[in-house]
Design an enzyme around this catalytic site. Sequence first.
Site, PDB file in Angstrom:
ATOM      1  N   ARG A  45       0.845  -1.206   0.000  1.00 47.40           N
ATOM      2  CA  ARG A  45       0.000   0.000   0.000  1.00 47.40           C
ATOM      3  C   ARG A  45       0.881   1.258   0.000  1.00 47.40           C
ATOM      4  O   ARG A  45       1.986   1.254   0.523  1.00 47.40           O
ATOM      5  CB  ARG A  45      -0.882   0.032   1.240  1.00 47.40           C
ATOM      6  CG  ARG A  45      -1.655  -1.229   1.455  1.00 47.40           C
ATOM      7  CD  ARG A  45      -3.043  -1.155   0.851  1.00 47.40           C
ATOM      8  NE  ARG A  45      -3.775  -2.384   1.121  1.00 47.40           N
ATOM      9  CZ  ARG A  45      -4.062  -3.275   0.185  1.00 47.40           C
ATOM     10  NH1 ARG A  45      -3.694  -3.088  -1.051  1.00 47.40           N
ATOM     11  NH2 ARG A  45      -4.728  -4.366   0.483  1.00 47.40           N
ATOM     12  N   GLY A  46       0.365   2.339  -0.565  1.00 44.98           N
ATOM     13  CA  GLY A  46       1.038   3.628  -0.484  1.00 44.98           C
ATOM     14  C   GLY A  46       2.112   3.867  -1.524  1.00 44.98           C
ATOM     15  O   GLY A  46       2.832   4.850  -1.441  1.00 44.98           O
ATOM     16  N   CYS A  47       2.236   2.991  -2.490  1.00 44.52           N
ATOM     17  CA  CYS A  47       3.213   3.187  -3.562  1.00 44.52           C
ATOM     18  C   CYS A  47       2.518   3.840  -4.755  1.00 44.52           C
ATOM     19  O   CYS A  47       1.347   3.589  -5.014  1.00 44.52           O
ATOM     20  CB  CYS A  47       3.811   1.855  -4.006  1.00 44.52           C
ATOM     21  SG  CYS A  47       4.827   1.057  -2.765  1.00 44.52           S
ATOM     22  N   SER A  48       3.259   4.646  -5.489  1.00 43.03           N
ATOM     23  CA  SER A  48       2.680   5.282  -6.665  1.00 43.03           C
ATOM     24  C   SER A  48       2.450   4.258  -7.775  1.00 43.03           C
ATOM     25  O   SER A  48       1.568   4.426  -8.610  1.00 43.03           O
ATOM     26  CB  SER A  48       3.575   6.417  -7.161  1.00 43.03           C
ATOM     27  OG  SER A  48       4.850   5.930  -7.480  1.00 43.03           O
ATOM     28  N   ALA A  49       3.222   3.191  -7.778  1.00 47.15           N
ATOM     29  CA  ALA A  49       3.055   2.091  -8.727  1.00 47.15           C
ATOM     30  C   ALA A  49       2.558   0.870  -7.947  1.00 47.15           C
ATOM     31  O   ALA A  49       2.600   0.854  -6.718  1.00 47.15           O
ATOM     32  CB  ALA A  49       4.383   1.767  -9.398  1.00 47.15           C
TER      33      ALA A  49
END
Length: 135
Positions: A45-49
């Site tokens: 969670r919380g990754c741009s990809a």
Amino acid sequence: MRPLDDIAEEYNFLEGDERYRLLIELGHELDPMPDALKTDATLVRGCSAQVWVYPTEVAGQLRFLADSNAAITKGIVALVIAAVQDRPAAEVAKMDVAAALDPFDLKNQLSSNRTQGVPNMIALVQQHAARISAS
């Protein structure tokens, strides 16, 4: 996967775009992750990809599979995996993975968009390690 110290030595020798190319290369060196393992439970969670991390244990040592739909991000998760691969789960659960990645100075080398998910990658790896070491 190469040892993290070897990767750091090469990374520090390089500059700018060459560092990006090394990260992309590291992503290509990851063992393939079957699509069936790319689930909500393995999603960081919380990754741009999109990034997935899946743990296994072989003879008391953790082995992680990881993948991303973005080349640079896949290289970053490869760095995280290189820091913990083939270590006992209890060790990984207590390890300061962020400190192990300090030589790469990712926050100053890459955009904040690319590095924002790194703490979440580390947290998921350590959660998996803690769960495995407790069982």
